[in-house]
Design a protein around this motif. Sequence first.
Motif, PDB file in Angstrom:
ATOM      1  N   LEU A 487      -5.430 -41.995  73.408  1.00  0.00           N
ATOM      2  CA  LEU A 487      -6.587 -41.642  74.218  1.00  0.00           C
ATOM      3  C   LEU A 487      -7.217 -40.385  73.641  1.00  0.00           C
ATOM      4  O   LEU A 487      -6.540 -39.376  73.432  1.00  0.00           O
ATOM      5  N   GLU A 488      -8.505 -40.444  73.360  1.00  0.00           N
ATOM      6  CA  GLU A 488      -9.206 -39.304  72.789  1.00  0.00           C
ATOM      7  C   GLU A 488     -10.388 -38.936  73.677  1.00  0.00           C
ATOM      8  O   GLU A 488     -11.005 -39.797  74.314  1.00  0.00           O
ATOM      9  N   VAL A 489     -10.693 -37.658  73.712  1.00  0.00           N
ATOM     10  CA  VAL A 489     -11.790 -37.165  74.542  1.00  0.00           C
ATOM     11  C   VAL A 489     -13.113 -37.396  73.825  1.00  0.00           C
ATOM     12  O   VAL A 489     -13.275 -37.067  72.652  1.00  0.00           O
ATOM     13  N   SER A 490     -14.061 -38.007  74.539  1.00  0.00           N
ATOM     14  CA  SER A 490     -15.407 -38.212  74.021  1.00  0.00           C
ATOM     15  C   SER A 490     -16.383 -37.781  75.107  1.00  0.00           C
ATOM     16  O   SER A 490     -16.661 -38.531  76.040  1.00  0.00           O
ATOM     17  N   GLY A 491     -16.872 -36.551  74.999  1.00  0.00           N
ATOM     18  CA  GLY A 491     -17.717 -36.000  76.053  1.00  0.00           C
ATOM     19  C   GLY A 491     -16.895 -35.769  77.300  1.00  0.00           C
ATOM     20  O   GLY A 491     -15.858 -35.103  77.272  1.00  0.00           O
ATOM     21  N   SER A 492     -17.318 -36.357  78.403  1.00  0.00           N
ATOM     22  CA  SER A 492     -16.583 -36.211  79.660  1.00  0.00           C
ATOM     23  C   SER A 492     -15.615 -37.368  79.891  1.00  0.00           C
ATOM     24  O   SER A 492     -14.961 -37.426  80.925  1.00  0.00           O
ATOM     25  N   ASN A 493     -15.541 -38.289  78.930  1.00  0.00           N
ATOM     26  CA  ASN A 493     -14.688 -39.469  79.083  1.00  0.00           C
ATOM     27  C   ASN A 493     -13.550 -39.473  78.082  1.00  0.00           C
ATOM     28  O   ASN A 493     -13.580 -38.766  77.074  1.00  0.00           O
ATOM     29  N   LYS A 494     -12.567 -40.285  78.389  1.00  0.00           N
ATOM     30  CA  LYS A 494     -11.503 -40.563  77.437  1.00  0.00           C
ATOM     31  C   LYS A 494     -11.712 -41.964  76.872  1.00  0.00           C
ATOM     32  O   LYS A 494     -11.982 -42.900  77.614  1.00  0.00           O
ATOM     33  N   VAL A 495     -11.608 -42.081  75.559  1.00  0.00           N
ATOM     34  CA  VAL A 495     -11.768 -43.385  74.917  1.00  0.00           C
ATOM     35  C   VAL A 495     -10.464 -43.765  74.236  1.00  0.00           C
ATOM     36  O   VAL A 495      -9.659 -42.911  73.865  1.00  0.00           O
ATOM     37  N   PHE A 496     -10.269 -45.063  74.068  1.00  0.00           N
ATOM     38  CA  PHE A 496      -9.028 -45.582  73.498  1.00  0.00           C
ATOM     39  C   PHE A 496      -9.253 -45.937  72.032  1.00  0.00           C
ATOM     40  O   PHE A 496     -10.154 -46.701  71.700  1.00  0.00           O
ATOM     41  N   LYS A 497      -8.435 -45.352  71.166  1.00  0.00           N
ATOM     42  CA  LYS A 497      -8.481 -45.683  69.738  1.00  0.00           C
ATOM     43  C   LYS A 497      -7.343 -46.653  69.430  1.00  0.00           C
ATOM     44  O   LYS A 497      -6.170 -46.318  69.572  1.00  0.00           O
ATOM     45  N   THR A 498      -7.703 -47.874  68.995  1.00  0.00           N
ATOM     46  CA  THR A 498      -6.696 -48.881  68.673  1.00  0.00           C
ATOM     47  C   THR A 498      -6.073 -48.575  67.318  1.00  0.00           C
ATOM     48  O   THR A 498      -6.757 -48.564  66.296  1.00  0.00           O
ATOM     49  N   ASP A 599      -8.435 -63.318  42.832  1.00  0.00           N
ATOM     50  CA  ASP A 599      -9.453 -62.601  42.062  1.00  0.00           C
ATOM     51  C   ASP A 599     -10.197 -61.583  42.924  1.00  0.00           C
ATOM     52  O   ASP A 599     -10.676 -60.562  42.428  1.00  0.00           O
ATOM     53  N   ASN A 600     -10.291 -61.861  44.231  1.00  0.00           N
ATOM     54  CA  ASN A 600     -11.017 -60.960  45.121  1.00  0.00           C
ATOM     55  C   ASN A 600     -10.327 -59.606  45.280  1.00  0.00           C
ATOM     56  O   ASN A 600     -10.942 -58.633  45.716  1.00  0.00           O
ATOM     57  N   LEU A 601      -9.030 -59.551  44.962  1.00  0.00           N
ATOM     58  CA  LEU A 601      -8.266 -58.315  45.134  1.00  0.00           C
ATOM     59  C   LEU A 601      -8.193 -57.477  43.861  1.00  0.00           C
ATOM     60  O   LEU A 601      -7.549 -56.430  43.850  1.00  0.00           O
ATOM     61  N   ALA A 602      -8.843 -57.928  42.801  1.00  0.00           N
ATOM     62  CA  ALA A 602      -8.719 -57.251  41.506  1.00  0.00           C
ATOM     63  C   ALA A 602      -9.131 -55.783  41.587  1.00  0.00           C
ATOM     64  O   ALA A 602      -8.441 -54.899  41.059  1.00  0.00           O
ATOM     65  N   GLU A 603     -10.254 -55.500  42.255  1.00  0.00           N
ATOM     66  CA  GLU A 603     -10.743 -54.122  42.333  1.00  0.00           C
ATOM     67  C   GLU A 603      -9.797 -53.234  43.131  1.00  0.00           C
ATOM     68  O   GLU A 603      -9.582 -52.071  42.790  1.00  0.00           O
ATOM     69  N   ILE A 604      -9.219 -53.781  44.191  1.00  0.00           N
ATOM     70  CA  ILE A 604      -8.301 -52.982  45.012  1.00  0.00           C
ATOM     71  C   ILE A 604      -6.995 -52.739  44.263  1.00  0.00           C
ATOM     72  O   ILE A 604      -6.386 -51.671  44.392  1.00  0.00           O
ATOM     73  N   LYS A 605      -6.560 -53.705  43.465  1.00  0.00           N
ATOM     74  CA  LYS A 605      -5.345 -53.492  42.674  1.00  0.00           C
ATOM     75  C   LYS A 605      -5.565 -52.400  41.623  1.00  0.00           C
ATOM     76  O   LYS A 605      -4.656 -51.635  41.310  1.00  0.00           O
ATOM     77  N   LYS A 606      -6.786 -52.336  41.075  1.00  0.00           N
ATOM     78  CA  LYS A 606      -7.089 -51.282  40.099  1.00  0.00           C
ATOM     79  C   LYS A 606      -7.055 -49.909  40.753  1.00  0.00           C
ATOM     80  O   LYS A 606      -6.590 -48.930  40.169  1.00  0.00           O
ATOM     81  N   ASP A 607      -7.577 -49.834  41.973  1.00  0.00           N
ATOM     82  CA  ASP A 607      -7.594 -48.570  42.707  1.00  0.00           C
ATOM     83  C   ASP A 607      -7.153 -48.856  44.136  1.00  0.00           C
ATOM     84  O   ASP A 607      -7.967 -49.172  45.005  1.00  0.00           O
ATOM     85  N   PRO A 608      -5.839 -48.768  44.425  1.00  0.00           N
ATOM     86  CA  PRO A 608      -5.314 -49.166  45.734  1.00  0.00           C
ATOM     87  C   PRO A 608      -5.488 -48.124  46.842  1.00  0.00           C
ATOM     88  O   PRO A 608      -4.895 -48.251  47.909  1.00  0.00           O
ATOM     89  N   THR A 609      -6.292 -47.099  46.599  1.00  0.00           N
ATOM     90  CA  THR A 609      -6.534 -46.090  47.633  1.00  0.00           C
ATOM     91  C   THR A 609      -7.587 -46.596  48.611  1.00  0.00           C
ATOM     92  O   THR A 609      -8.691 -46.981  48.213  1.00  0.00           O
ATOM     93  N   ILE A 610      -7.240 -46.605  49.896  1.00  0.00           N
ATOM     94  CA  ILE A 610      -8.155 -47.096  50.925  1.00  0.00           C
ATOM     95  C   ILE A 610      -8.187 -46.115  52.093  1.00  0.00           C
ATOM     96  O   ILE A 610      -7.296 -45.277  52.242  1.00  0.00           O
ATOM     97  N   THR A 611      -9.203 -46.234  52.918  1.00  0.00           N
ATOM     98  CA  THR A 611      -9.274 -45.506  54.182  1.00  0.00           C
ATOM     99  C   THR A 611      -9.100 -46.514  55.308  1.00  0.00           C
ATOM    100  O   THR A 611      -9.850 -47.492  55.394  1.00  0.00           O
ATOM    101  N   ILE A 612      -8.086 -46.306  56.148  1.00  0.00           N
ATOM    102  CA  ILE A 612      -7.872 -47.199  57.287  1.00  0.00           C
ATOM    103  C   ILE A 612      -8.973 -46.957  58.316  1.00  0.00           C
ATOM    104  O   ILE A 612      -9.327 -45.808  58.605  1.00  0.00           O
ATOM    105  N   LEU A 613      -9.524 -48.024  58.869  1.00  0.00           N
ATOM    106  CA  LEU A 613     -10.545 -47.914  59.909  1.00  0.00           C
ATOM    107  C   LEU A 613      -9.939 -48.302  61.254  1.00  0.00           C
ATOM    108  O   LEU A 613      -9.203 -49.285  61.349  1.00  0.00           O
ATOM    109  N   TYR A 614     -10.250 -47.521  62.276  1.00  0.00           N
ATOM    110  CA  TYR A 614      -9.762 -47.800  63.623  1.00  0.00           C
ATOM    111  C   TYR A 614     -10.943 -48.075  64.547  1.00  0.00           C
ATOM    112  O   TYR A 614     -12.028 -47.509  64.379  1.00  0.00           O
ATOM    113  N   LYS A 615     -10.699 -48.917  65.537  1.00  0.00           N
ATOM    114  CA  LYS A 615     -11.752 -49.289  66.480  1.00  0.00           C
ATOM    115  C   LYS A 615     -11.703 -48.370  67.695  1.00  0.00           C
ATOM    116  O   LYS A 615     -10.662 -48.218  68.333  1.00  0.00           O
ATOM    117  N   VAL A 616     -12.842 -47.763  68.012  1.00  0.00           N
ATOM    118  CA  VAL A 616     -12.962 -46.878  69.171  1.00  0.00           C
ATOM    119  C   VAL A 616     -14.171 -47.321  69.980  1.00  0.00           C
ATOM    120  O   VAL A 616     -15.307 -47.246  69.500  1.00  0.00           O
TER     121      VAL A 616
END
Length: 699
Positions: A487-498, A599-616
Motif C-alpha cells: 500500500l502506497e500513499v498517493s495524495g490523500s489515498n492509499k493505492v495498491f501496487k501489485t 528469435d524474438n528474445l535475441a535482443e534481450i539475451k544480448k542485454d538481459p538488463t530490464i526494468t520490472i514494471l508494476y501495476k498501480v
Amino acid sequence: MSSKIRVIVSLALVIICGFTFNSSLSAANKEAEYTLIVYLNGCDLENGIDSDRINKKTNPKGLKAGATNDVLNELRESSFDDRKLNVIVITGGTNEWLQKEPAISTTQCQAWRIYGPDKNKFMEKVKETPPSMYMMDKKTLSDYISWAIDKYPAKKYALFLWGHGGGPIGGFGVDQLNKDKSISISDMQEALKKALKGKQFDLIAFIACLMGNFETAYKLKDCGKYMVASEELEFDDCFEGIIKGLSERPNISGKDLGKLFIDAHFNKVQKWLNKKERENLYTFSVIDLAKISDVKNKWDNLIQKLEERMKSKNKSTVRDTYRFLAIARGYSESYNEYTRSGSGLTDLYEFSNFISLLCNINTDELQRAIKDCVIYNKVCEYRSASHGLSVFFVDRKLEYNLGTDSDLIKYEPQAPSKLYSNFISRYYNTLFVQNPSKLIGEISFIKVPIKNQNPKSYPPVYFVDIDPGSSGDFLLVNQIFFVIGKLEVSGSNKVFKTLCIDKDVNNDLSKLSIKFTGNQYCIGGKPIAIYWDGNVERWKNPKYIPIGSFAVKHKGKMKFLVVTETKPNVVKIIDTFDGDYSPSGKVIMPNGFDVGNPDNLAEIKKDPTITILYKVDGNYVDGPEVKLKISKLEDGVEYLEISKSSLEDGEYCGAFYIEDVIGRGTWSFQKTFNIKSSKEIKTSEAQGSNVPMTVNQSL
C-alpha cells in the motif's frame, strides 16, 4: 529449289510442326496425380510480425525474410516430378514482399507455378489479375481456384489456405491492400462452391490460427472431403514434408495427406520442443467433412433440449440451466486464452461433456459423432483436453475478448444453423447484457477475512474459509490468485501496487478453503507479477503447462515477457511482445502472435538488463532494474530462467482475487503482514490489517 521440292519441304514442316504442337498440347493437358493450390496471403506475416524470421536451412545467408518467403524457399528446396504434381501458389494481400527474385507484385494478385530445384527456373508467373481484384474478395478466390483446376487438371486436388485465421467470427486472411479485410467462412463457402462446380477438394488445409472449428467445417462440407486445421493458434508450416510425401506416394488420399501433413509438421515442431528452444500451443486434426452433418444434427438436438429448459416456466430450472451452462463453458478448454483477449472458442467435445455432467443431459451420441468426425488429432500437453473441433460459445462480455457487441451479428451467417445463432444470441443477451447476478448468482468475498494459519511459520500459509450461504455459488469460480503488493500513499489515498500474483493456491473447491504459501517468482530478489492463463479445472491437471506474462521495460521500451512453467518453482521465458491491456485488464497480444519464437528474445539475451514494471491503480510504474539469468542447455542453446525465492523483509499487503466463469472479478479482504526474516513471519498489528480491498482494479 523447284516448286515440287518446295511443296514437299512445306508439307514436311507442316507435319513436323503439327506433331510438335499436338505433342506439346497433349503434355500440357495430361492429367497429373495431384494439383496442390496454395493460397498464400502475405499480409503482416511477410513484412511485419514475422519479417525477421530466418530459416537457416532454406536461407543460409541469413537474409531478411518473411514467413511467406520460408514457404517459397521450402518449395524451392523440394524435389518433385512436375509431370505428376502441379504446385500452384497464388500470392497477394501484402504491401511488401521481401523476396526480390522473382519479384512478386505488391499491387495485384498473381499465380505462380513452382518447379522445384531440378529445373532451370524455380517459379514462373502464369496469371495475374487487375489491382481491383483483392485477395480476400470471394470473386478473386473463386476465379483463381476455378482457373487453377481447369488449367492444371489432376486426379486429386488439395487446397492450402495460408495466413491469419480468426475463427468463425474473424474469418481467414488479412488484406493489407484492402483495409485489412478478411474473408468470412460463409463467403469462402460461396466462392469455393462456385469454383468447384459440384466437385470437391480431396483436402482443404488451413495453415492459419483457430480454423479447426465446427462452423468452418460445416460450411465447407460440400467443398472438400477432408479438412485439416488447428483449434488453437498455429505457427509455421511444413511444405517440404508435404511435397516429399506426395513425391513418394503420388496417389495418396486426401485423408492420408492430411495425416502426413500433421505428422511432418509435428515432427518439425518436436525438434524445437526437444531442444527447449520454444514452447508451442499445438493442436491439429483431420476432420472427415462427410460426417460433420451428423455432428450438427446431434448438436442441434442438444441445443433444443437446453432451449426448452431456458424457456421453462419453472424459474429454478431456468436459473440452473444458465448457471450450469456458464460453469461448463468456464471449465472447458478455451483457445487464444494465453493472449488474455480470448476468441470465444471452446473444445466442442469437452464442453458437451461438462454439459452432460452439470445439466444432466446425455451427450453420448454427440460425443460419438465428434469422435467419428475427427479421424486424426495431435495435441501438446498444454492442450491435452483438445479433441480436434472447437465451437463458438461466449464466456464473457464481447468487448473484453472479441471487440464489440456487433460480433454476434457477424456470427449469424457463420453459424451452423439458425437455431444455434438464435440460441447463442438469447443466451448472451440474457446472461451478459441483463443482470447476471439475479440469474446465476455471484461470489462475494467482501465480508470474508483472511486468517493466518500459522503466524510464525515460513513460508506463511493463509486461508479463507468460505460460507456458501453468504458468499455465493463457489462453483462459479474460474480463477483464484493470491495477489501480493504494497500500500502506497498517493495524495490523500492509499493505492495498491501489485508486486506478484500467486496462482498456486489450493483449488479444491469441495473443501471451501484457499491456501497460499509465500515463495514467489523473483529476479534478483525482486518480485514479478505474472498474469496467468487457465482456470481451476485446468490447474488440477498435472499435465497442464501454464503460460503467463509480465511487464518490463527494455532499452526504454515497454514489453511483455511470456513465460511457462517448465518444472516446479521455475519458469522459462519463451518469448516477448509489444502489447497493451484491454478494458478488462487482460493482456492483448499482437494479431497472429507466434508464441515461443526464440528469435524474438535475441535482443534481450544480448542485454538481459530490464526494468520490472508494476501495476498501480490500473497504470504501470517503473520498479527496480534487474538482470535476467541466462542458462545454457547441453547443446549450447541459451535460455532465460526465473526461480521462486522468498520475498525481501518488509511489510506487504495481500488479498485473494477471484474471477468467475463469466469474467466478473471480486476481491477478498486485504491482509497486511511483515516479513521479518526468512524464518519468522509476524502479522502486522497496524490498524486495518484486515480490511476490504478498496482498490478498483482487475487483473
